[in-house]
Design an enzyme around this catalytic site. Sequence first.
Site, mmCIF file in Angstrom:
data_model
loop_
_atom_site.group_PDB
_atom_site.id
_atom_site.type_symbol
_atom_site.label_atom_id
_atom_site.label_comp_id
_atom_site.label_asym_id
_atom_site.label_seq_id
_atom_site.Cartn_x
_atom_site.Cartn_y
_atom_site.Cartn_z
ATOM 1 C CD GLU A 308 -2.559 -1.663 0.076
ATOM 2 O OE1 GLU A 308 -2.922 -0.784 -0.730
ATOM 3 O OE2 GLU A 308 -2.754 -2.884 -0.121
ATOM 4 C CG HIS A 311 -0.851 0.844 -4.493
ATOM 5 N ND1 HIS A 311 -0.769 0.588 -5.837
ATOM 6 C CD2 HIS A 311 -1.535 -0.206 -3.950
ATOM 7 C CE1 HIS A 311 -1.371 -0.577 -6.101
ATOM 8 N NE2 HIS A 311 -1.832 -1.086 -4.971
ATOM 9 C CD GLU A 330 -3.598 -3.191 -7.222
ATOM 10 O OE1 GLU A 330 -2.649 -3.628 -6.544
ATOM 11 O OE2 GLU A 330 -4.356 -2.288 -6.792
HETATM 12 N N1 TRP Z 1 -6.234 -1.501 -4.400
HETATM 13 C C1 TRP Z 1 -6.234 -2.444 -3.335
HETATM 14 C C2 TRP Z 1 -4.853 -3.056 -3.292
HETATM 15 O O1 TRP Z 1 -4.526 -3.939 -4.000
HETATM 16 C C3 TRP Z 1 -7.201 -3.539 -3.448
HETATM 17 C C4 TRP Z 1 -8.664 -3.278 -3.491
HETATM 18 C C5 TRP Z 1 -9.453 -3.229 -4.570
HETATM 19 C C6 TRP Z 1 -9.537 -3.254 -2.420
HETATM 20 N N2 TRP Z 1 -10.771 -3.172 -4.221
HETATM 21 C C7 TRP Z 1 -10.832 -3.196 -2.909
HETATM 22 C C8 TRP Z 1 -9.329 -3.285 -1.062
HETATM 23 C C9 TRP Z 1 -11.936 -3.204 -2.065
HETATM 24 C C10 TRP Z 1 -10.409 -3.271 -0.243
HETATM 25 C C11 TRP Z 1 -11.707 -3.252 -0.720
HETATM 26 O O2 TRP Z 1 -4.002 -2.635 -2.608
HETATM 27 ZN ZN ZN Z 2 -2.637 -2.974 -4.755
#
Ligand code: TRP
Ligand code: ZN
Length: 870
Positions: A308, A311, A330
């Site tokens: 995270e 990101h 991702e």
């Molecule tokens: N972007 C998040 C990650 O991979 C993942 C994610 C996508 C997410 N949809 C979600 C997390 C819904 C929680 C709930 O780091």
């Molecule tokens: Zn992610």
Amino acid sequence: MSSSSTELKPHFLEEYTSPLWITPEAKIRFDLDLERTIVRTDYLVEYVGDWEGEALPGVFFHGEGLGFLSLRINGAIAEPLQYHVSEDGLFLRIVPGRSFRLTVENSLSPKHNTALEGLYHSGSMLCTQNEPEGFRKITYSIDRPDNPIRFQVTLSAPKEEFPTLLSNGNLIHSQEWEDGRQEVVWEDPFPKPSYLFAIVAGNLQYRSDQWKTKSGRSIELRIYVEEKNLSKTDFAMFALKEAMRWDEETFGLEYDLDLYMIVAVDDFNMGAMENKGLNLFNSKLVLADKSSATDDTFESILAVVAHEYFHNWTGNRVTLRNWFNLTLKEGLTVFRDQWFTEDKTDPSVKRIKDVLILWEHQFPEDAGPMAHPILPKSYIEMNNFYTVTVYEKGAEVIRMLSHLIGRDTFRKGLQLYLHTYDGQAVTFEEFLSSMEQVSHHSLLQFRNWYHRKGTPTLRVEEKWNPSEGTYQIKIQDSETGELPLVFPIQYALFDQDSKSLDSGLWEMKAVQEEKVWTGLVNKPIFSLLRSYSAPVHLAFERDERELIFLAKQETDGFSKFFAFQKIIFREFRNRWEQNQKNSTSDTIALYKHFIETRETLPKDYLSYLLAFPGLTILADELKVYAFEEIHEIRHKMLQEISSTLRPDLFSVYKENLGSMSSQDRENIGKRRLKNMALSFLFYLPQAKDEVISIALEQQKQANHMSDEIAVLRAFCESSYREKETSIQLFYNKWKADVLSLDLWFSAQVSYGPDALERAQSLVSSSDFNWKNPNRVRSVLSSLARNHLSFHRKDGATYRWLCECLLLLNEINPQIAAQIAKTFQSVRWQDAKRKGLALMALQTVLDFPHLSRDLAEIAGKICKDLENNQS
Ligand code: TRP
Ligand code: ZN
């Protein structure tokens, strides 16, 4: 239900068009209330199309499940004829110009939001989840990732109920009113898409720390939790600082705000979410202490906190143009977190773990009804495309790229990409073109990895010509379609004395290629796909002795493991095909060899080397899915190994007793190796009483959760009567700790053919909660991954899980869809089972109020089962 199956319209990549209207600024005010929250959003709306005619096109704002209250344009109440409010949004037909202010007010009810998307409650806290399309459940919005918005947020709430009020960026104002309400204003200086927006309101405490960046800036770090969990935040804080250091050292990337917050949430659909400056985490990926978290949990926390954090650059500063490109953030960020963990732990062990995930989860997905390229061409519900393919295969594709151009050039390419596209919403094209610029390496053909689905198979043939002293290797991609791939194949050539004659990277671009080595005296031994440099199946019929050589002599940790796995697979296949009693077992001999020479390998690595493959991997390898029979052979082999190595296994067990409860490699390795030995000892009927007493003693004396759970799992996998003692012991100790109790639920339904009845009784216990995703997964996903119980002959588990799906469909469509995905594996079952599963799934599809999430998954799986009924 917010969406019904009547709107199962796919979105197509080919139909993507850039937005005509954007909202570069948003000021949002929340009057927070569990029952009825009022949101007022004030947008600057701007036309960015290239249309030159007279009347501008209208603007559509997404909105789902919102109570519309009012609309103002440039401050004046909008005329009813000017706009139209519908189920899925608000359409402003007539606009006052190319740039104007739009103020919209709506209500919503967090209390009734059990889908955990948009604004919802978890325990006594309010929080948001917006990726990918949750923001439209909070307020009317142009809810797409290519609409970057500068947010200013005002949160107003009763101070007693919600003393903590958080959002992205910096706190710029805070005030208390006499009526007991508190008002705070947050502002995020970085424009971002709505999916990265977040708020949190609750009664939370935080643990804080400081990070000094390389350039000398001081960052405040906070982890917010309920007060009782403050003592479980040390490790996550450690992980965060390690990640910050690593990204500075590896890529020169610093954090950009003054404050970084992590909040632990108990009810959470996935792992964690990278909202700008305000990451939200599933509690199970933040909270840990030695007594309640396993070594695997600690490592997941390390990886996910880093993921995270990473990101912030790969995802947030440079974001996505559309959701088809999800793997751009991702796949890349998973690769970054894998690399980070490789650096922080043991690279071979980490690589083996990641490959096992690929084999167990991604390969089956890529061979089944949900197969899609890492850049999907279409989707019905985007939430269903947060898949192992997009994430893990996506990471493999980035890893291959790093092999092709080298990690140093990769570093430069990433820096160039982030510098060039900072603040923009881009696609994988921009990423690859940056990599091409720094490497001068054409990636034209490499791009096909983004478009071709399925796991490629490479056929390998060798030819040794003793009279000429030449050795030839021929490799062929067994698929000769329109999308030829590039395969980076890391290889080594050994002579009989384990000396490396050659090693390097073979960049295979043609459908078939060969390499020849000359001037050799003896036949060399070829090792390919070192470090698993490409995510492929290998078809290479080779001499067993060479595999044994590689298992013993390979210096690449993955390839050593791979060679040993191949030997096990081979013996397994022989037993399956000929039902032979194989008295001269290479597998057992190697087990013995590795255990006798155990001082030469790190303990953690050794425990992975010696772990016997599970049912899924064995079935996929044999292409035989009769799990009862596979289980039987597996059981027999494990019994033989344990009986032959009995004294050695006892020694390994005893040597590794008394680990310190700390998270360092030596102690993690001791625990894993000891517990690996113990799990083998459970296959020894002759030593039953001794093993049971050792195990129960270990469970009682444990100072680390890994040691407790290993015993519980071993008992649950066994048929020993004493398993009930172990189950009870664990429950009594951990009943008040939700995260540990999840492990307890899961262990009980993960093994054996009788798990359905246990699952049924577990979900009716007072500790079960259908609204908590972790708890639901701990029973239903674990049951569905237990092939012996899932594929019961009478279809009872299929039927029961389908009943559960309908229940979950009402509560939480995303979780229902996650569980439904487990039915993908039915396609490899016999006709009778397929028929039973199809019938059960049909009742799901016939349900009138199906969510889009569940309808898409159940629909695809049913279609697949119908298409191959026999
Ligand atoms: N972007 C998040 C990650 O991979 C993942 C994610 C996508 C997410 N949809 C979600 C997390 C819904 C929680 C709930 O780091
Ligand atoms: Zn992610």
